[in-house]
Design an enzyme around this catalytic site. Structure first.
Site, short mmCIF file in Angstrom:
data_model
loop_
_atom_site.label_atom_id
_atom_site.label_comp_id
_atom_site.label_asym_id
_atom_site.label_seq_id
_atom_site.Cartn_x
_atom_site.Cartn_y
_atom_site.Cartn_z
N GLY A 208 0.83 -1.20 0.00
CA GLY A 208 0.00 0.00 0.00
C GLY A 208 0.86 1.24 0.00
N CYS A 209 0.36 2.31 0.57
CA CYS A 209 1.08 3.59 0.60
C CYS A 209 2.45 3.42 1.24
CB CYS A 209 0.26 4.62 1.38
SG CYS A 209 1.15 6.16 1.69
N PHE A 210 3.50 3.86 0.54
CA PHE A 210 4.84 3.66 1.09
C PHE A 210 5.13 4.55 2.28
CE2 PHE A 210 6.46 5.91 -3.07
CZ PHE A 210 5.82 7.09 -2.73
#
Length: 217
Positions: free
Chosen positions: A47-49
């Site tokens: 997902g979002c880093f």
């Protein structure tokens, strides 16, 4: 899903955060020569880093975490391209770690525990293949450990659905723009960080407190 409000803000952050990241990186990498020679790397997408980087930065034995893009087929991807879903890249992280302090097997466990691996091509509000769950193995042993943990979770009662994490050979990794590095720490009150990233990171810290660096306990 474009998490930054405007491209103008992105440009501003690129300048100011680059210097802070460089300073942070120097601090993190103040280690002995002996430790440097035994550092290993791991590559994950979950997902979002911003979230993934923040989780692993807190783990004992992790020396440095860099946000970037992995698994695609074009050189030098940009955030705008990846977030628009027009590439095959996923938001990912590169982890430099001391295997005498934390093992790859433990990192795999932390990876699965820090996101929902049953969500296909999404994590929470972030939708698209660029937010997929994926482990990029570099040898047969890493592949074996990743698959073993996935099988264990599928046979347990932890999830109602099957784990959809992809386990693929590592091919490439491009570092993300400077303004993405250490974003969680530098922008704690940014709406996405506060409402999405923070609960995930705090949940991980509560469940794995014994594995955290001292400053995060």
């Amino acid at each position: 899903m474009l998490k930054l409000p405007t491209l103008i803000l992105s440009s501003i952050l690129m300048v100011c955060c680059a210097a802070k990241k460089d300073e942070q990186k120097i601090n993190d990498l103040t280690i002995s020569q002996e430790q440097k020679t035994r550092l290993d790397t791991a590559y994950f997408a979950s997902g979002c880093f911003w979230c993934t980087e923040a989780v692993f930065e807190r783990v004992q034995g992790v020396v440095d975490v860099v946000s970037g893009y992995a698994g695609g087929d074009r050189p030098n991807p940009t955030y705008q391209q990846v977030s628009a879903g027009i590439t095959n890249y996923a938001e990912a992280v590169r982890i430099a770690y001391d295997s005498e302090v934390v093992s790859y097997k433990q990192l795999i466990e932390f990876f699965y525990a820090s996101h929902d691996p049953t969500q296909l091509n999404r994590q929470g509000p972030d939708v698209g293949k660029q937010y997929r769950s994926e482990i990029y193995y570099q040898n047969d042993e890493e592949k074996k450990q990743a698959e073993a943990r996935k099988e264990y979770l599928d046979q347990s009662d932890k999830y109602d659905s099957k784990v959809v994490t992809l386990i693929t050979p590592f091919t490439n990794f491009f570092e993300a723009e400077d303004y993405h590095q250490n974003y969680y720490e530098l922008h704690p009150n940014q709406p996405y960080v506060y409402s999405v990233s923070r609960p995930k990171v705090e949940k991980f810290m509560k469940e794995y407190k014994e594995f955290l660096k001292e400053k995060y306990k």
